[in-house]
Design a protein around this motif. Structure first.
Motif, PDB file in Angstrom:
ATOM      1  N   ALA A  73     -24.247 -10.197  -5.641  1.00  0.00           N
ATOM      2  CA  ALA A  73     -24.299 -11.481  -4.927  1.00  0.00           C
ATOM      3  C   ALA A  73     -23.669 -11.375  -3.544  1.00  0.00           C
ATOM      4  O   ALA A  73     -24.047 -12.111  -2.625  1.00  0.00           O
ATOM      5  N   LYS A  74     -22.723 -10.462  -3.415  1.00  0.00           N
ATOM      6  CA  LYS A  74     -22.023 -10.287  -2.137  1.00  0.00           C
ATOM      7  C   LYS A  74     -22.499  -9.054  -1.383  1.00  0.00           C
ATOM      8  O   LYS A  74     -21.966  -8.743  -0.310  1.00  0.00           O
ATOM      9  N   ASN A  75     -23.480  -8.330  -1.948  1.00  0.00           N
ATOM     10  CA  ASN A  75     -23.957  -7.087  -1.311  1.00  0.00           C
ATOM     11  C   ASN A  75     -22.793  -6.147  -0.987  1.00  0.00           C
ATOM     12  O   ASN A  75     -22.732  -5.555   0.093  1.00  0.00           O
ATOM     13  N   THR A  76     -21.888  -6.030  -1.922  1.00  0.00           N
ATOM     14  CA  THR A  76     -20.661  -5.263  -1.702  1.00  0.00           C
ATOM     15  C   THR A  76     -20.484  -4.223  -2.799  1.00  0.00           C
ATOM     16  O   THR A  76     -20.748  -4.496  -3.970  1.00  0.00           O
ATOM     17  N   VAL A  77     -20.032  -3.046  -2.376  1.00  0.00           N
ATOM     18  CA  VAL A  77     -19.714  -1.977  -3.313  1.00  0.00           C
ATOM     19  C   VAL A  77     -18.236  -1.640  -3.179  1.00  0.00           C
ATOM     20  O   VAL A  77     -17.665  -1.711  -2.086  1.00  0.00           O
ATOM     21  N   TYR A  78     -17.619  -1.315  -4.302  1.00  0.00           N
ATOM     22  CA  TYR A  78     -16.195  -1.006  -4.342  1.00  0.00           C
ATOM     23  C   TYR A  78     -15.991   0.397  -4.918  1.00  0.00           C
ATOM     24  O   TYR A  78     -16.800   0.888  -5.701  1.00  0.00           O
ATOM     25  N   LEU A  79     -14.871   0.997  -4.551  1.00  0.00           N
ATOM     26  CA  LEU A  79     -14.469   2.265  -5.145  1.00  0.00           C
ATOM     27  C   LEU A  79     -12.983   2.169  -5.455  1.00  0.00           C
ATOM     28  O   LEU A  79     -12.152   2.144  -4.550  1.00  0.00           O
ATOM     29  N   ARG A  80     -12.678   2.102  -6.741  1.00  0.00           N
ATOM     30  CA  ARG A  80     -11.288   2.100  -7.175  1.00  0.00           C
ATOM     31  C   ARG A  80     -10.884   3.555  -7.410  1.00  0.00           C
ATOM     32  O   ARG A  80     -11.505   4.254  -8.205  1.00  0.00           O
ATOM     33  N   MET A  81      -9.846   3.979  -6.721  1.00  0.00           N
ATOM     34  CA  MET A  81      -9.397   5.362  -6.805  1.00  0.00           C
ATOM     35  C   MET A  81      -7.992   5.405  -7.384  1.00  0.00           C
ATOM     36  O   MET A  81      -7.052   4.892  -6.759  1.00  0.00           O
ATOM     37  N   ASN A  82      -7.862   5.985  -8.566  1.00  0.00           N
ATOM     38  CA  ASN A  82      -6.565   6.132  -9.229  1.00  0.00           C
ATOM     39  C   ASN A  82      -6.176   7.606  -9.290  1.00  0.00           C
ATOM     40  O   ASN A  82      -7.007   8.495  -9.114  1.00  0.00           O
ATOM     41  N   SER A  83      -4.919   7.842  -9.560  1.00  0.00           N
ATOM     42  CA  SER A  83      -4.404   9.220  -9.705  1.00  0.00           C
ATOM     43  C   SER A  83      -4.855  10.092  -8.538  1.00  0.00           C
ATOM     44  O   SER A  83      -5.339  11.211  -8.737  1.00  0.00           O
ATOM     45  N   LEU A  84      -4.673   9.596  -7.348  1.00  0.00           N
ATOM     46  CA  LEU A  84      -5.144  10.312  -6.163  1.00  0.00           C
ATOM     47  C   LEU A  84      -4.415  11.634  -5.981  1.00  0.00           C
ATOM     48  O   LEU A  84      -3.212  11.756  -6.295  1.00  0.00           O
ATOM     49  N   LYS A  85      -5.147  12.618  -5.482  1.00  0.00           N
ATOM     50  CA  LYS A  85      -4.626  13.958  -5.249  1.00  0.00           C
ATOM     51  C   LYS A  85      -4.755  14.293  -3.767  1.00  0.00           C
ATOM     52  O   LYS A  85      -5.625  13.735  -3.075  1.00  0.00           O
ATOM     53  N   PRO A  86      -3.938  15.217  -3.268  1.00  0.00           N
ATOM     54  CA  PRO A  86      -4.077  15.608  -1.858  1.00  0.00           C
ATOM     55  C   PRO A  86      -5.495  16.062  -1.509  1.00  0.00           C
ATOM     56  O   PRO A  86      -5.960  15.833  -0.390  1.00  0.00           O
ATOM     57  N   GLU A  87      -6.181  16.687  -2.452  1.00  0.00           N
ATOM     58  CA  GLU A  87      -7.542  17.145  -2.183  1.00  0.00           C
ATOM     59  C   GLU A  87      -8.550  16.008  -2.069  1.00  0.00           C
ATOM     60  O   GLU A  87      -9.716  16.240  -1.733  1.00  0.00           O
ATOM     61  N   ASP A  88      -8.137  14.784  -2.352  1.00  0.00           N
ATOM     62  CA  ASP A  88      -9.003  13.621  -2.133  1.00  0.00           C
ATOM     63  C   ASP A  88      -8.970  13.155  -0.674  1.00  0.00           C
ATOM     64  O   ASP A  88      -9.732  12.266  -0.287  1.00  0.00           O
ATOM     65  N   HIS A 112     -28.651   3.015   5.186  1.00  0.00           N
ATOM     66  CA  HIS A 112     -27.636   2.895   6.228  1.00  0.00           C
ATOM     67  C   HIS A 112     -26.288   3.406   5.746  1.00  0.00           C
ATOM     68  O   HIS A 112     -26.005   3.442   4.544  1.00  0.00           O
ATOM     69  N   TRP A 113     -25.464   3.788   6.722  1.00  0.00           N
ATOM     70  CA  TRP A 113     -24.110   4.270   6.462  1.00  0.00           C
ATOM     71  C   TRP A 113     -23.090   3.330   7.074  1.00  0.00           C
ATOM     72  O   TRP A 113     -23.338   2.750   8.141  1.00  0.00           O
ATOM     73  N   GLY A 114     -21.942   3.226   6.421  1.00  0.00           N
ATOM     74  CA  GLY A 114     -20.807   2.547   7.009  1.00  0.00           C
ATOM     75  C   GLY A 114     -20.111   3.441   8.008  1.00  0.00           C
ATOM     76  O   GLY A 114     -20.467   4.619   8.185  1.00  0.00           O
ATOM     77  N   GLN A 115     -19.082   2.900   8.652  1.00  0.00           N
ATOM     78  CA  GLN A 115     -18.436   3.612   9.753  1.00  0.00           C
ATOM     79  C   GLN A 115     -17.417   4.631   9.306  1.00  0.00           C
ATOM     80  O   GLN A 115     -16.950   5.400  10.121  1.00  0.00           O
ATOM     81  N   GLY A 116     -17.065   4.662   8.041  1.00  0.00           N
ATOM     82  CA  GLY A 116     -16.076   5.613   7.560  1.00  0.00           C
ATOM     83  C   GLY A 116     -14.679   5.023   7.565  1.00  0.00           C
ATOM     84  O   GLY A 116     -14.304   4.301   8.493  1.00  0.00           O
ATOM     85  N   THR A 117     -13.929   5.323   6.530  1.00  0.00           N
ATOM     86  CA  THR A 117     -12.534   4.892   6.442  1.00  0.00           C
ATOM     87  C   THR A 117     -11.699   6.067   5.945  1.00  0.00           C
ATOM     88  O   THR A 117     -12.085   6.758   5.003  1.00  0.00           O
ATOM     89  N   GLN A 118     -10.581   6.299   6.605  1.00  0.00           N
ATOM     90  CA  GLN A 118      -9.743   7.465   6.304  1.00  0.00           C
ATOM     91  C   GLN A 118      -8.876   7.217   5.076  1.00  0.00           C
ATOM     92  O   GLN A 118      -8.206   6.188   4.971  1.00  0.00           O
ATOM     93  N   VAL A 119      -8.899   8.174   4.176  1.00  0.00           N
ATOM     94  CA  VAL A 119      -8.001   8.177   3.014  1.00  0.00           C
ATOM     95  C   VAL A 119      -7.158   9.444   3.109  1.00  0.00           C
ATOM     96  O   VAL A 119      -7.706  10.554   3.165  1.00  0.00           O
ATOM     97  N   THR A 120      -5.851   9.275   3.141  1.00  0.00           N
ATOM     98  CA  THR A 120      -4.928  10.403   3.221  1.00  0.00           C
ATOM     99  C   THR A 120      -3.967  10.339   2.049  1.00  0.00           C
ATOM    100  O   THR A 120      -3.301   9.319   1.845  1.00  0.00           O
ATOM    101  N   VAL A 121      -3.924  11.427   1.283  1.00  0.00           N
ATOM    102  CA  VAL A 121      -3.043  11.492   0.111  1.00  0.00           C
ATOM    103  C   VAL A 121      -1.991  12.557   0.375  1.00  0.00           C
ATOM    104  O   VAL A 121      -2.320  13.730   0.552  1.00  0.00           O
ATOM    105  N   SER A 122      -0.742  12.137   0.405  1.00  0.00           N
ATOM    106  CA  SER A 122       0.354  13.070   0.672  1.00  0.00           C
ATOM    107  C   SER A 122       0.905  13.626  -0.636  1.00  0.00           C
ATOM    108  O   SER A 122       0.908  12.961  -1.666  1.00  0.00           O
ATOM    109  N   SER A 123       1.369  14.863  -0.552  1.00  0.00           N
ATOM    110  CA  SER A 123       1.883  15.513  -1.773  1.00  0.00           C
ATOM    111  C   SER A 123       3.365  15.255  -1.958  1.00  0.00           C
ATOM    112  O   SER A 123       4.030  14.717  -1.103  1.00  0.00           O
TER     113      SER A 123
END
Length: 123
Positions: A73-88, A112-123
């Motif tokens: 209904a909102k034309n929206t996609v989500y990504l829930r990311m748990n237990s993140l690792k530095p390699e993510d 179409h593509w979105g503009q990209g969003t940075q995800v940084t996982v520190s160790s």
């Protein structure tokens, strides 16, 4: 059609983030939506995808940790990311494929593509 992604950031290993991506514009229907990522020096790779019917597909590296979902209904996609690792750590891009009805009965199929969003996982 435009895709606007949000939700990236800096998190410690083991933490969680949720990404969102909303599609807007002249849209008749969206078929597949997904998330890809690209780490420095590497090719863009599929993270997860979901069809309009809710069928999902995940990269082996994120199975059991990431969950993709969508709100049609909102034309929206989500990504829930748990237990993140530095390699993510990567730039995450959302992607959508769909159709737009044009005059004279023509159906425009688009991707179409979105503009990209940075995800940084520190160790």
């Amino acid at each position: 059609v435009q895709l606007q992604a949000s939700g990236g950031g800096l998190v410690q290993a083991g933490g969680s983030l949720r990404l969102s991506c909303a599609a807007s514009g002249s849209i008749s229907r969206i078929t597949d939506m997904g998330w890809y990522r690209q780490a420095p020096g590497k090719q863009r790779e599929l993270v997860a995808e979901v069809t309009s019917g809710g069928t999902t597909n995940y990269a082996d590296s994120v199975k059991g940790r990431f969950t993709i979902s969508r709100d049609n209904a909102k034309n929206t996609v989500y990504l829930r990311m748990n237990s993140l690792k530095p390699e993510d750590t990567a730039v995450y891009y959302c992607n959508a494929m769909g159709e737009t009805a044009q005059p004279m009965g023509v159906i425009e199929v688009w991707k179409h593509w979105g503009q990209g969003t940075q995800v940084t996982v520190s160790s």
